[in-house]
Design an enzyme around this catalytic site. Structure first.
Site, PDB file in Angstrom:
ATOM      1  CG  ASP A   1     -24.951  43.764  37.835  1.00 27.94           C
ATOM      2  OD1 ASP A   1     -24.181  44.726  37.964  1.00 27.94           O
ATOM      3  OD2 ASP A   1     -25.748  43.621  36.895  1.00 27.94           O
TER       4      ASP A   1
HETATM    5  N1  URA Z   1     -23.877  43.374  32.456  1.00 31.09           N
HETATM    6  C1  URA Z   1     -24.759  43.407  33.459  1.00 31.09           C
HETATM    7  O1  URA Z   1     -25.892  43.863  33.278  1.00 31.09           O
HETATM    8  N2  URA Z   1     -24.380  42.937  34.646  1.00 31.09           N
HETATM    9  C2  URA Z   1     -23.170  42.406  34.906  1.00 31.09           C
HETATM   10  O2  URA Z   1     -22.889  41.970  36.024  1.00 31.09           O
HETATM   11  C3  URA Z   1     -22.256  42.381  33.836  1.00 31.09           C
HETATM   12  C4  URA Z   1     -22.632  42.874  32.621  1.00 31.09           C
END
Ligand code: URA
Length: 248
Positions: A113
């Site tokens: 993310d």
């Molecule tokens: N889980 C999440 O919530 N975000 C990420 O970027 C990776 C794993």
């Protein structure tokens, strides 16, 4: 040329070569080709259905070879605030800004993310990328999580045993309480899936929230020692260890 003839001579359409290399969807590939960003043996080709001889032709996208001979694997410390996509219509920074000096076209192995930092693998080996991201291979991914609240043993137990998310139950996770500090619990969480925003949703499912998320390891490969925003190449033994973790 018929598809049969194409099959015999290892021919693929230009659009297929790009989408197979993991650069984007077939629709995106068609768009980029018609925009004039793709060359075949140094010549601009705007026809997405143009045949490419996989043994002889050289395709470049934005000047970078799409199918270079040598396979390249790198480990990037993605900072928070960088996207894992190639181009952002809003012009936000992407992981490609941090790997600009690579001449190969690399694809991220899975996603992080915008607000997550940490270990991101990038490669031009699409088979490797597919294997590492295929959930049926159970590759462990470890995250350091700062929770918005102090977490009870019961909440940790629920993370460990599996939770019901809106896209199905989670697999059992490995959870270690690193420390409690003030009003926050710091956890090390290892999951073997890579669903969209999974860790954030897991914390929400136990009535808490992620304040900070860092991916610290994939299989046996750790981020330790690398500065934020920098990358290093993986050696062949590390690549092999990752593949082993995908066989487990
Ligand atoms: N889980 C999440 O919530 N975000 C990420 O970027 C990776 C794993």
């Amino acid at each position: 040329m018929s598809t049969k003839a194409a099959a015999g001579r290892k021919l693929k359409t230009l659009e297929r070569v790009l989408s197979k290399a993991g650069i984007g969807s077939r629709t995106e590939a068609r768009h980029w080709i018609s925009e004039g960003r793709v060359k075949l043996n140094g010549r601009l080709i705007r026809d997405p259905d143009h045949w490419v001889d996989m043994d002889r032709d050289k395709v470049t996208f934005d000047g970078k070879p799409v199918r270079p001979g040598a396979k390249v694997y790198l480990l990037l410390f993605k900072p928070k605030g960088y996207l894992t996509t190639y181009k952002d219509p809003d012009k936000r920074p992407t992981v490609y800004d941090l790997t600009k000096d690579r001449k190969e076209f690399l694809v991220p192995v899975g996603r992080l993310d915008l607000d997550t930092s940490g270990l991101l693998l990038m490669t031009n080996d699409t088979q490797f990328a597919e294997r590492l991201t295929n959930p049926s291979y159970h590759v462990p991914k470890t995250y350091l999580v700062k929770a918005a609240t102090l977490l009870s043993e019961d909440q940790l137990r629920r993370l460990r045993t599996g939770l019901d998310l809106d896209d199905g139950p989670t697999r059992p996770a490995h959870v270690v309480r690193v420390r409690d500090a003030g009003r926050h619990t710091f956890l090390e969480l290892t999951i073997t899936e890579g669903r969209n925003r999974q860790v954030r949703r897991m914390l929400e499912a136990i009535d808490s929230r992620v304040l900070k998320l860092v991916r610290t390891a994939i299989g046996p490969i750790e981020i330790a020692g690398l500065e934020t925003g920098k990358y290093r190449m993986l050696n062949s033994s590390e690549v092999e260890q990752l593949l082993q973790s995908a066989r487990a």
